[in-house]
Design an enzyme around this catalytic site. Sequence first.
Site, PDB file in Angstrom:
ATOM      1  N   ASP A   1      -7.526  -7.670   0.364  1.00  0.00           N
ATOM      2  CA  ASP A   1      -6.640  -7.765   1.532  1.00  0.00           C
ATOM      3  C   ASP A   1      -7.456  -7.342   2.746  1.00  0.00           C
ATOM      4  O   ASP A   1      -8.323  -6.461   2.627  1.00  0.00           O
ATOM      5  CB  ASP A   1      -5.419  -6.842   1.392  1.00  0.00           C
ATOM      6  CG  ASP A   1      -5.727  -5.433   1.907  1.00  0.00           C
ATOM      7  OD1 ASP A   1      -6.280  -4.636   1.127  1.00  0.00           O
ATOM      8  OD2 ASP A   1      -5.451  -5.171   3.105  1.00  0.00           O
TER       9      ASP A   1
ATOM     10  N   ASP B   1       0.868  -1.150   0.000  1.00  0.00           N
ATOM     11  CA  ASP B   1       0.000   0.000   0.000  1.00  0.00           C
ATOM     12  C   ASP B   1       0.923   1.223   0.000  1.00  0.00           C
ATOM     13  O   ASP B   1       2.107   1.109   0.312  1.00  0.00           O
ATOM     14  CB  ASP B   1      -0.901  -0.032   1.255  1.00  0.00           C
ATOM     15  CG  ASP B   1      -2.092   0.915   1.141  1.00  0.00           C
ATOM     16  OD1 ASP B   1      -3.021   0.795   1.955  1.00  0.00           O
ATOM     17  OD2 ASP B   1      -2.071   1.779   0.238  1.00  0.00           O
TER      18      ASP B   1
HETATM   19  C1  LIG Z   1      -9.819  -1.601   6.101  1.00  0.00           C
HETATM   20  N1  LIG Z   1     -10.417  -0.761   5.106  1.00  0.00           N
HETATM   21  C2  LIG Z   1      -9.659  -0.112   4.192  1.00  0.00           C
HETATM   22  N2  LIG Z   1      -8.325  -0.281   4.059  1.00  0.00           N
HETATM   23  C3  LIG Z   1      -7.951   0.579   3.048  1.00  0.00           C
HETATM   24  C4  LIG Z   1      -6.701   0.875   2.506  1.00  0.00           C
HETATM   25  C5  LIG Z   1      -6.610   1.872   1.513  1.00  0.00           C
HETATM   26  N3  LIG Z   1      -5.381   2.183   0.984  1.00  0.00           N
HETATM   27  C6  LIG Z   1      -5.292   3.157   0.075  1.00  0.00           C
HETATM   28  N4  LIG Z   1      -6.391   3.846  -0.371  1.00  0.00           N
HETATM   29  C7  LIG Z   1      -7.633   3.574   0.079  1.00  0.00           C
HETATM   30  O1  LIG Z   1      -8.598   4.230  -0.342  1.00  0.00           O
HETATM   31  C8  LIG Z   1      -7.777   2.541   1.070  1.00  0.00           C
HETATM   32  C9  LIG Z   1      -9.040   2.231   1.602  1.00  0.00           C
HETATM   33  C10 LIG Z   1      -9.119   1.253   2.593  1.00  0.00           C
HETATM   34  N5  LIG Z   1     -10.182   0.770   3.314  1.00  0.00           N
END
Ligand SMILES: CNc1nc2cc3nc[nH]c(=O)c3cc2[nH]1
Length: 373
Positions: A267, A93
């Site tokens: 994930d 990420d």
């Molecule tokens: C646990 N829920 C969740 N984990 C995420 C991680 C993310 N990373 C980058 N961008 C996102 O919008 C994003 C949204 C998310 N929702």
Amino acid sequence: MSENFTFNLKATSGKARLGEITMPRGTIRTPAFMPVGTVGTVKAMYLDQVKEGGADIILGNTYHLMLRPGPERVARLGGLHELIRWPGPILTDSGGFQVMSLSGLRKLDEQGVTFKSHVDGSLHHMSPERSIEIQGLLDSDIQMQLDECVALPNEPREIERAMELSLRWAERCRVAFGNQPGKAMFGIVQGGDQPALRIRSAEGLKQLDLKGYSIGGLAVGEPQAVMLDMLRITLPVLPTEKPRYLMGVGTPDDMLKSVAEGIDMFDCVMPTRSGRHGLAFTRRGKVNIRNARHAEDMRPLDEQSSCPATRDYSRAYLHHLVRSNEALGGMLLSWNNLSYYQELMQGIRQAIAEDRFEDFKAETIEMWARGDI
Ligand SMILES: CNc1nc2cc3nc[nH]c(=O)c3cc2[nH]1
């Protein structure tokens, strides 16, 4: 294996897709569940158990790894795969989400984010370019653009501002990533719960010739119905020949319904985090092993499972370990939960291959609803 990143769509069953991502470090069977290895470890697990349990790829977090041990140090130690001894693909990420959710955010502007570390309070700045540079130093195989994920519910103007910023950052990340044949950079679709903004975000990302698309801005507390509505709006806009990754999702129910809309990758910390807190996922639903009713139940979680944690240990022992706050309790339940998640993904892939996914989804959800565990 392939020296390039390629996605091969093998079959469909309704909108559900069976595919394979091939890249230098290995092949990823989709729909895929990626265990979360936040700071270079899937918590309470040995990575050979994670591999044995059926995972083709794990996730690492740029935010955590940039704070500890630091990207330049990881590079000096041979990259993340070498350091953690995981030879397969790793997706990272980009850090934006964790900056918003974990750190003391100090400033967010066109340039990037400035924040205080939740570890030691030190000040850090991350631009789209630095996020891609860090993911490169980690030797990440699938890298995420830096984006801004806003909480829901929210003002449409605020959702639009963050979506437009994320689009401009996607362009900057695309330039910074350059041309790395064996690796991929995914854009992240934003737009909150606003259909028009979701479409605009997906259309904007399509102009960037990306190798895959993440659906972000969801699993942030919105009702499941809203999440699924946004998938129905967004997925038809995205190219069918590229993988789609729904970030942070989810429960088995979430994943079954999202595969039905056309999602290829997931994930979630759910199986590992809830395992550490005494919650077991099984074919017949969830078991809160802390509950007193398990104190003398000599049955294993599921005698038919191939996972030793699920098949060889009594509920009574698991209950004792979790109640005693023993490390082995969280280890065995994390092992059980990840095995169940991978067993579910294998069942999903098999059902799509045999064009019976809708039936599989209904049977699995019904089995969960029946409980009787
Ligand atoms: C646990 N829920 C969740 N984990 C995420 C991680 C993310 N990373 C980058 N961008 C996102 O919008 C994003 C949204 C998310 N929702």
